[in-house]
Design an enzyme around this catalytic site. Structure first.
Site, PDB file in Angstrom:
ATOM      1  N   GLN A   1       0.847  -1.194   0.000  1.00 31.31           N
ATOM      2  CA  GLN A   1       0.000   0.000   0.000  1.00 31.31           C
ATOM      3  C   GLN A   1       0.886   1.249   0.000  1.00 31.31           C
ATOM      4  O   GLN A   1       1.702   1.441   0.917  1.00 31.31           O
ATOM      5  CB  GLN A   1      -0.921   0.052   1.223  1.00 31.31           C
ATOM      6  CG  GLN A   1      -1.888   1.236   1.087  1.00 31.31           C
ATOM      7  CD  GLN A   1      -2.755   1.480   2.293  1.00 31.31           C
ATOM      8  OE1 GLN A   1      -2.250   1.645   3.391  1.00 31.31           O
ATOM      9  NE2 GLN A   1      -4.062   1.530   2.098  1.00 31.31           N
TER      10      GLN A   1
ATOM     11  N   TYR B   1      -4.964  11.446   4.161  1.00 34.00           N
ATOM     12  CA  TYR B   1      -3.606  11.561   3.641  1.00 34.00           C
ATOM     13  C   TYR B   1      -3.613  12.321   2.312  1.00 34.00           C
ATOM     14  O   TYR B   1      -4.656  12.771   1.857  1.00 34.00           O
ATOM     15  CB  TYR B   1      -2.962  10.172   3.539  1.00 34.00           C
ATOM     16  CG  TYR B   1      -2.958   9.491   4.900  1.00 34.00           C
ATOM     17  CD1 TYR B   1      -2.569  10.212   6.033  1.00 34.00           C
ATOM     18  CD2 TYR B   1      -3.396   8.194   5.070  1.00 34.00           C
ATOM     19  CE1 TYR B   1      -2.606   9.627   7.295  1.00 34.00           C
ATOM     20  CE2 TYR B   1      -3.429   7.600   6.328  1.00 34.00           C
ATOM     21  CZ  TYR B   1      -3.034   8.320   7.434  1.00 34.00           C
ATOM     22  OH  TYR B   1      -3.079   7.763   8.678  1.00 34.00           O
TER      23      TYR B   1
ATOM     24  N   ARG C   1      -7.624   2.544  -2.553  1.00 34.64           N
ATOM     25  CA  ARG C   1      -8.490   2.401  -1.380  1.00 34.64           C
ATOM     26  C   ARG C   1      -9.190   3.717  -1.082  1.00 34.64           C
ATOM     27  O   ARG C   1      -8.535   4.762  -0.991  1.00 34.64           O
ATOM     28  CB  ARG C   1      -7.652   1.981  -0.178  1.00 34.64           C
ATOM     29  CG  ARG C   1      -8.504   1.542   1.006  1.00 34.64           C
ATOM     30  CD  ARG C   1      -7.666   0.855   2.051  1.00 34.64           C
ATOM     31  NE  ARG C   1      -8.450  -0.174   2.710  1.00 34.64           N
ATOM     32  CZ  ARG C   1      -8.510  -0.342   4.024  1.00 34.64           C
ATOM     33  NH1 ARG C   1      -7.812   0.433   4.830  1.00 34.64           N
ATOM     34  NH2 ARG C   1      -9.254  -1.280   4.555  1.00 34.64           N
TER      35      ARG C   1
ATOM     36  N   GLY D   1      -9.006  -6.412   8.989  1.00 32.08           N
ATOM     37  CA  GLY D   1      -7.863  -5.749   9.588  1.00 32.08           C
ATOM     38  C   GLY D   1      -7.550  -6.331  10.943  1.00 32.08           C
ATOM     39  O   GLY D   1      -6.754  -7.268  11.084  1.00 32.08           O
ATOM     40  N   ARG D   2      -8.216  -5.808  11.976  1.00 29.03           N
ATOM     41  CA  ARG D   2      -7.915  -6.210  13.353  1.00 29.03           C
ATOM     42  C   ARG D   2      -7.908  -7.723  13.579  1.00 29.03           C
ATOM     43  O   ARG D   2      -7.022  -8.220  14.291  1.00 29.03           O
ATOM     44  CB  ARG D   2      -8.862  -5.483  14.320  1.00 29.03           C
ATOM     45  CG  ARG D   2      -8.531  -3.992  14.437  1.00 29.03           C
ATOM     46  CD  ARG D   2      -9.684  -3.195  14.962  1.00 29.03           C
ATOM     47  NE  ARG D   2     -10.819  -3.215  14.040  1.00 29.03           N
ATOM     48  CZ  ARG D   2     -11.991  -2.642  14.270  1.00 29.03           C
ATOM     49  NH1 ARG D   2     -12.195  -2.000  15.399  1.00 29.03           N
ATOM     50  NH2 ARG D   2     -12.957  -2.695  13.361  1.00 29.03           N
TER      51      ARG D   2
HETATM   52  C1  FMN Z   1      -3.453  -0.865  13.862  1.00 25.43           C
HETATM   53  C2  FMN Z   1      -4.146  -0.422  12.607  1.00 25.43           C
HETATM   54  C3  FMN Z   1      -3.418   0.181  11.599  1.00 25.43           C
HETATM   55  C4  FMN Z   1      -4.035   0.566  10.386  1.00 25.43           C
HETATM   56  N1  FMN Z   1      -3.260   1.090   9.377  1.00 25.43           N
HETATM   57  C5  FMN Z   1      -3.826   1.308   8.148  1.00 25.43           C
HETATM   58  C6  FMN Z   1      -3.014   1.657   7.029  1.00 25.43           C
HETATM   59  O1  FMN Z   1      -1.772   1.760   7.092  1.00 25.43           O
HETATM   60  N2  FMN Z   1      -3.640   1.865   5.842  1.00 25.43           N
HETATM   61  C7  FMN Z   1      -5.007   1.754   5.701  1.00 25.43           C
HETATM   62  O2  FMN Z   1      -5.530   1.948   4.599  1.00 25.43           O
HETATM   63  N3  FMN Z   1      -5.794   1.404   6.756  1.00 25.43           N
HETATM   64  C8  FMN Z   1      -5.233   1.148   7.949  1.00 25.43           C
HETATM   65  N4  FMN Z   1      -6.026   0.715   8.993  1.00 25.43           N
HETATM   66  C9  FMN Z   1      -7.464   0.452   8.769  1.00 25.43           C
HETATM   67  C10 FMN Z   1      -7.694  -1.030   8.439  1.00 25.43           C
HETATM   68  O3  FMN Z   1      -7.124  -1.383   7.197  1.00 25.43           O
HETATM   69  C11 FMN Z   1      -9.198  -1.364   8.386  1.00 25.43           C
HETATM   70  O4  FMN Z   1      -9.809  -0.564   7.428  1.00 25.43           O
HETATM   71  C12 FMN Z   1      -9.883  -1.166   9.748  1.00 25.43           C
HETATM   72  O5  FMN Z   1      -9.161  -1.773  10.791  1.00 25.43           O
HETATM   73  C13 FMN Z   1     -11.321  -1.731   9.723  1.00 25.43           C
HETATM   74  O6  FMN Z   1     -11.297  -3.116   9.398  1.00 25.43           O
HETATM   75  P1  FMN Z   1     -11.496  -4.225  10.557  1.00 25.43           P
HETATM   76  O7  FMN Z   1     -12.834  -3.927  11.191  1.00 25.43           O
HETATM   77  O8  FMN Z   1     -11.484  -5.549   9.834  1.00 25.43           O
HETATM   78  O9  FMN Z   1     -10.363  -4.075  11.522  1.00 25.43           O
HETATM   79  C14 FMN Z   1      -5.429   0.361  10.218  1.00 25.43           C
HETATM   80  C15 FMN Z   1      -6.173  -0.206  11.255  1.00 25.43           C
HETATM   81  C16 FMN Z   1      -5.545  -0.629  12.437  1.00 25.43           C
HETATM   82  C17 FMN Z   1      -6.378  -1.284  13.503  1.00 25.43           C
END
Ligand code: FMN
Length: 355
Positions: free
Chosen positions: A98, A180, A227, A311-312
């Site tokens: 990314q 961003y 994204r 993500g999480r």
């Molecule tokens: C620790 C952490 C770091 C993240 N860093 C990014 C990132 O670098 N780029 C991005 O597009 N989203 C980032 N996100 C968002 C996640 O990609 C995702 O959209 C978000 O956690 C919701 O999905 P989930 O409910 O499956 O966790 C981050 C989320 C978390 C929890």
């Protein structure tokens, strides 16, 4: 009806299943912003995902804003990514990097002292960002990019895409949300430019469209994704009419023939992004946000999306696909080690085994 475990092809990306690991910044890169052995192990452990989207990665020193995020602009960084790519491919996985340029969402102490802080306009974000010690500080006021600088900025992303391919990475995703640089251009609140990169909708989307076109020309459109999260307020973003902005953006990106759109689908009272954008997009969609195995399968069953990202859950369940297959319970994440702790809360979550 697409089963979550069935293979799918997104452009040139061949996914063994429809589960995507969402991009997550984890702040564990090395002193030269290079991927380390620990990062190689972290991604290797999670290679059962059909596709890994890496943590946000800066295409240039000015693109960095957070503590210990990796880059993809130096030889050492490319070499680090090569080891990550080899490890993921060795486990049968696929991986895209990314590309994240934070623009004004930046703390000086987190980046090289000479690195610039730039944005569409000289307007500071009012949302605080963690410095090296985790304490929140005000981001600095950015310098507005000159019109004449734009081609070189766009080229940084194209070169980063070439660097990813040189490292053996399968493709790249442009991070266009979370306040961003791309979103700073898209949004009316942060883009007050009077040149052809600001003002009208057609002008505000121009930087993202030119950047995606340059990345597509560099490595092929079928290895490029992007994204978005229309209406996302994170990092002090405000847009008068996200439906108009993102409708126009998708109309402009659709003909390029990209690998996928990665959509953060967050319920909002006045905006259903999937309903708005699905009819305008002929390519693949990866949907994200707060999904579980069952809700993700429902989305796939509806035929609206081609893959689903988590993500999480991927932080604490390295073998997430396997757990879904077995109906195994999911481990909870420790929030305290999201951005700190080296191997703790990073590579020490075990694979599931029956008690
Ligand atoms: C620790 C952490 C770091 C993240 N860093 C990014 C990132 O670098 N780029 C991005 O597009 N989203 C980032 N996100 C968002 C996640 O990609 C995702 O959209 C978000 O956690 C919701 O999905 P989930 O409910 O499956 O966790 C981050 C989320 C978390 C929890």
């Amino acid at each position: 009806m697409a089963d979550i475990f069935s293979p799918v092809t997104l452009g040139a990306l061949r996914l063994a299943n429809r589960v995507v690991m969402a991009p997550m910044t984890r702040d564990r890169a090395g002193s030269q912003d290079e991927p380390t052995d620990l990062m190689v192990e972290y991604y290797r452990q999670r290679a059962d995902a059909g596709l890994i989207v890496t943590e946000g990665t800066q295409p240039s020193p000015a693109g960095k804003g957070y503590w210990r995020t990796p880059g993809i602009h130096s030889d050492a960084q490319i070499e680090g990514w090569r080891r990550v790519a080899d490890a993921v491919h060795g486990e049968g996985g696929s991986i895209v990097v990314q590309l994240m340029h934070v623009g004004r969402a930046s703390v000086r102490a987190n980046k090289h002292p000479d690195a610039d802080t730039v944005s569409a306009s000289a307007i500071a974000s009012r949302e605080r960002i963690a410095g090296p010690d985790g304490q929140l500080v005000d981001p600095e006021t950015p310098r507005a990019l000159e019109t004449a600088e734009m081609p070189a900025l766009v080229e940084e992303f194209a070169q980063a895409a070439r660097n990813a391919r040189a490292a053996g990475i399968d493709g790249v995703e442009l991070h266009c949300t979370s306040g961003y640089l791309p979103m700073q251009f898209l949004s009316t609140g942060s883009n007050k430019r009077t040149d052809h990169y600001g003002g009208s909708t057609a002008n505000r989307i121009r930087f993202v469209v030119e950047t995606v076109e340059a990345m597509a020309a560099a490595i092929g459109p079928d290895r490029v994704g992007f994204r978005i999260f229309p209406g996302n307020p994170y990092n002090d973003m405000q847009d008068d009419d996200p439906a108009d902005t993102y409708g126009a953006l998708i109309d402009a990106l659709d003909p390029i023939g990209l690998a996928y759109m990665h959509l953060i689908h967050y319920p909002q009272p006045h905006l259903d992004a999937l309903a708005l954008l699905r009819p305008r997009w002929s390519g693949a969609i990866i949907a994200n946000n707060n999904l579980q195995h069952e809700s993700a399968q429902v989305l796939l069953n509806e035929g609206q999306v081609d893959a689903v990202s988590f993500g999480r859950p991927y932080i604490s369940n390295p073998d997430l696909v396997r757990r879904f297959r077995l109906g195994a319970p999911l481990a909870r994440q420790d929030r305290d080690t999201f951005y700190t702790g080296e191997e703790r809360g990073y590579t020490d979550y075990p694979r599931w085994s029956p008690a």
